[in-house]
Design a protein around this motif. Structure first.
Motif, PDB file in Angstrom:
ATOM      1  N   ALA B  76      40.698  42.180  34.130  1.00  0.00           N
ATOM      2  CA  ALA B  76      40.645  43.640  34.100  1.00  0.00           C
ATOM      3  C   ALA B  76      39.434  44.132  33.304  1.00  0.00           C
ATOM      4  CB  ALA B  76      41.934  44.195  33.504  1.00  0.00           C
ATOM      5  N   VAL B  87      31.336  37.092  51.001  1.00  0.00           N
ATOM      6  CA  VAL B  87      31.809  38.467  51.170  1.00  0.00           C
ATOM      7  C   VAL B  87      32.675  38.524  52.425  1.00  0.00           C
ATOM      8  CG1 VAL B  87      29.842  39.477  50.007  1.00  0.00           C
ATOM      9  CG2 VAL B  87      29.757  39.105  52.476  1.00  0.00           C
ATOM     10  N   TYR B  88      33.363  39.640  52.615  1.00  0.00           N
ATOM     11  CA  TYR B  88      34.162  39.827  53.823  1.00  0.00           C
ATOM     12  C   TYR B  88      33.265  40.376  54.926  1.00  0.00           C
ATOM     13  CZ  TYR B  88      38.213  38.929  50.966  1.00  0.00           C
ATOM     14  OH  TYR B  88      39.123  38.328  50.137  1.00  0.00           O
ATOM     15  N   ASP B  89      32.963  39.488  55.888  1.00  0.00           N
ATOM     16  CA  ASP B  89      31.986  39.814  56.925  1.00  0.00           C
ATOM     17  C   ASP B  89      32.243  41.137  57.644  1.00  0.00           C
ATOM     18  OD1 ASP B  89      30.840  37.478  56.303  1.00  0.00           O
ATOM     19  OD2 ASP B  89      31.408  36.404  58.132  1.00  0.00           O
ATOM     20  N   PHE B  99      37.189  48.910  47.314  1.00  0.00           N
ATOM     21  CA  PHE B  99      38.326  48.034  47.019  1.00  0.00           C
ATOM     22  C   PHE B  99      38.334  47.628  45.541  1.00  0.00           C
ATOM     23  CE2 PHE B  99      40.029  43.621  46.841  1.00  0.00           C
ATOM     24  CZ  PHE B  99      41.353  43.947  47.089  1.00  0.00           C
ATOM     25  N   VAL B 100      37.153  47.314  45.013  1.00  0.00           N
ATOM     26  CA  VAL B 100      37.090  46.917  43.601  1.00  0.00           C
ATOM     27  C   VAL B 100      37.377  48.114  42.690  1.00  0.00           C
ATOM     28  CG1 VAL B 100      35.655  45.903  41.801  1.00  0.00           C
ATOM     29  CG2 VAL B 100      35.462  45.081  44.143  1.00  0.00           C
ATOM     30  N   SER B 103      41.012  48.477  42.746  1.00  0.00           N
ATOM     31  CA  SER B 103      41.676  47.372  42.057  1.00  0.00           C
ATOM     32  C   SER B 103      41.553  47.495  40.547  1.00  0.00           C
ATOM     33  CB  SER B 103      41.065  46.035  42.477  1.00  0.00           C
ATOM     34  OG  SER B 103      41.244  45.825  43.844  1.00  0.00           O
ATOM     35  N   LYS B 104      40.398  47.997  40.096  1.00  0.00           N
ATOM     36  CA  LYS B 104      40.179  48.065  38.649  1.00  0.00           C
ATOM     37  C   LYS B 104      40.521  49.433  38.089  1.00  0.00           C
ATOM     38  CE  LYS B 104      37.283  44.371  37.389  1.00  0.00           C
ATOM     39  NZ  LYS B 104      36.088  43.914  36.668  1.00  0.00           N
ATOM     40  N   VAL B 139      27.600  41.995  45.375  1.00  0.00           N
ATOM     41  CA  VAL B 139      28.594  41.412  44.481  1.00  0.00           C
ATOM     42  C   VAL B 139      28.263  41.744  43.026  1.00  0.00           C
ATOM     43  CG1 VAL B 139      29.751  39.286  43.765  1.00  0.00           C
ATOM     44  CG2 VAL B 139      29.156  39.617  46.148  1.00  0.00           C
ATOM     45  N   MET B 142      29.667  45.060  42.498  1.00  0.00           N
ATOM     46  CA  MET B 142      31.119  44.953  42.337  1.00  0.00           C
ATOM     47  C   MET B 142      31.466  44.508  40.911  1.00  0.00           C
ATOM     48  SD  MET B 142      31.745  43.236  46.074  1.00  0.00           S
ATOM     49  CE  MET B 142      33.409  42.644  45.893  1.00  0.00           C
TER      50      MET B 142
END
Lengths: 289, 312
Positions: B76, B87-89, B99-100, B103-104, B139, B142
């Protein structure tokens, strides 16, 4: 794409029954045509096919992310491995359930305006059992996906076990019973116990017998379908009287031991959800990525 | 409190020992460069810190939390640029960032982040079509989300062009000025020198040095590598013996007619003269800037002479 397959899978029989009246042969003699005929038609299609679809949906869920490295990105975020597994289970189950639901809804839409009578209770129970069946195999595949190193292995393992269950398991109970009878001198009744109990441990047999139960309205009648000798099973094992009617074998005045009851069979089916998920979690939690 | 604390961390993969009793402390607010040749165990160390890989022995804390007991609390507050990620292609850069952020529980703006790492014009494209450098920038962006207290960057300049590498260094400095501790690994000496306060050198699974950049440079400056090719192989042994006799020479290895000599940069003529005097003829010679491995070698030897074990 999947939705399309499932519409074909679930709705097509209904359409065929409606337009070509093929369904009549699945209806019980003398009874009017109801959705039970549709369930009879759909069961032998759904029972082998749905696990294959669920496995395809689930097998790569974690193993492929591990192989490619996107798992490192996910686990760099504030998620534990357990949460990741739970999330994958929920997400992939939804992917399995959406087309199944769409298939059933389409079937209903087709059948509602037709002259086929909708037996709501059995239809909805069948839908529910089928959904549970799909989720069980999704969980099974995801458990293996979490435990194994590559997606290829997860697919091979889950499809391998599935094929074993589908092709060989039905002979396993009978074979084990025979073996024990030949070498351990067990009685005929014990032999049938072994056969029935082992058969029910397969999720495919458990699902089929539960759906049969919905159709037959009797757990005993549907369990008898799983044994090689219904007469001895009914009379010696369950203490009833076997009557062969037009609708099939009927075992009256019998008591089903709790291990073959509805709740127990649902439990055996759910074991295939719980055990792979728990075992998969345990391995996943303790392995190096 | 230390940002990162490793205590006797050992990792074995089967019979292979990747890390051997590594003790390391990274202070809060530091830019720590984790240096070592490929295969030294840098990524294994980072993977252990991130709880991707479990140590065979020893313990470690990150931001005061045990790495195995509380990985979620660590994650966290940590931004990570892992090694060997994908990464998600089929997701866009914006979807990755969002998304990050979700998530955070952070409130950054995806566009500003993309701007900061220089992928603003590609933010709505699918990340599968990004070049390696752009994926690296994505990344990195991110990793910056949520103002992490610690940035762990594994070989962050991999795949980046010189501009990208410069941007990476700027961002590392900015994040450090904001108050973040930065821990990054590299096998390229120049990158570590440029931004780090402290450098740790890992070799063969052991932390062989922890020093300031100045200390490292001093150790690295001494050595030059000289390759001498003899016209025939008969006198090789004599030549090696003659070279070894020189004070300025630290290492000599022979491979056929080629001698590789590590020596002070002003000892070239002395080496060549020694070869001639031993009776061999020099067919060719060349000098090489010391590679990192050779710097390590020199550094290790020096460390061993001065202080056999390093308490980092």
């Amino acid at each position: 794409m999947l939705s399309f397959i499932f519409i074909v899978l679930f709705a097509l029989p209904a359409v065929l029954g409606l337009y070509f009246n093929i369904g009549q042969q699945f209806a019980e003699a003398g009874a009017s045509l109801t959705t039970d005929a549709y369930v009879r038609f759909a069961l032998p299609i759904a029972a082998p096919l749905l696990p294959a679809v669920a496995i395809v949906i689930g097998y790569a869920a974690i193993a492929r992310e591990g192989e490619r490295g996107s798992l490192k990105i996910l686990l760099s975020l504030p998620y534990t491995r357990g949460e990741l597994l739970a999330g994958k289970f929920v997400g992939r189950s939804a992917i399995t359930l959406i087309p199944v639901t769409v298939g059933f809804l389409t079937t209903l839409l087709v059948l509602l305006p037709s002259e086929i009578e909708i037996a709501w209770e059995s239809f909805l129970l069948f839908a529910l059992a089928t959904m549970a069946y799909g989720v069980v195999f999704t969980a099974f595949a995801i458990g293996l996906s979490a435990a194994l190193k590559t997606a290829r292995r997860a697919m091979a393992a889950s499809l391998g076990i599935y094929v074993y269950l589908q092709v060989f398991w039905s002979n396993l109970g009978a074979g084990l019973g025979n073996l024990l009878s030949d070498h351990a001198n067990i009685g005929e009744v014990t032999q049938l116990h072994v056969e029935l109990f082992v058969s029910l441990l397969s999720p495919i047999a458990a699902y089929r017998t539960l759906v049969q139960e919905i159709l037959q309205g009797s757990p005993i009648r549907s369990r008898l379908l799983l044994t090689s000798n219904p007469q001895v099973t009914c009379e010696e094992m369950l203490g009833g009287t076997l009557e062969v009617t037009q609708a099939g074998a009927e075992c009256t005045n019998a008591a089903l031991p709790p291990q073959y009851g509805t709740v127990a069979v649902i439990g055996y089916l759910l074991l295939w959800l719980v055990v792979p998920l728990v075992a998969g979690y345990y391995v996943f939690e303790n392995k190096d990525l | 409190m230390a940002a990162i604390e490793l205590d006797g961390v050992t990792k074995q993969f089967g019979s292979l020992t990747a890390l051997q009793g590594v003790d390391l402390t990274v202070e809060e607010g530091e830019i720590f460069g984790f240096l070592g040749p490929n295969g030294a165990g840098k990524s294994t160390t980072i993977n252990i810190l991130l709880d991707f890989v479990r140590a065979t022995d020893g313990s470690a804390t990150v931001l005061g939390h045990d790495i195995h007991e509380e990985p979620k609390r660590i994650r966290a507050r940590t931004g990570v640029l892992p090694e060997g990620y994908d990464v998600y292609d089929r997701l866009t850069g914006r979807q990755h960032l969002s998304f990050v952020i979700e998530s955070k529980d952070a409130d950054e703006d995806a566009d500003e982040l993309a701007e900061r790492v220089g992928i603003a014009d590609a933010i709505d494209r699918k990340a599968g079509g990004y070049s390696k450098g752009m994926q690296q920038r994505l990344v990195l962006a991110m990793a910056l989300i949520g103002e992490p207290d610690l940035l762990i960057l594994d070989e962050p300049t991999t795949g980046l062009d010189p501009n990208g590498a410069r941007l990476m260094r700027e961002i590392i400095r900015e994040e450090n000025e904001r108050g973040a501790t930065v821990f990054f690994s590299s096998h390229i000496l120049g990158q570590v020198e440029a931004v780090c306060d402290t450098v740790g050198i890992l070799q063969n699974g052991r932390l062989i040095a922890k020093d300031s950049v100045a200390g490292l440079r001093e150790a690295a400056a001494g050595d030059t590598v000289l390759r001498v090719t003899l016209s025939d192989g008969d006198g090789t042994d004599d030549a090696v013996a003659a070279i070894e006799g020189l004070d300025e020479v630290s290492t000599v290895t022979a491979d056929g007619t080629t001698l590789t000599v590590g020596c002070d940069s002003d000892a070239k003529m002395a080496v060549l003269n020694a070869v001639e005097e031993s009776g061999s003829e020099v067919a060719n010679f060349e000098t090489e800037e010391a590679s990192l491995d050779e710097v390590f070698a020199a550094y290790t030897e020096q460390q061993e002479q001065e202080q056999p074990e390093v308490d980092a």
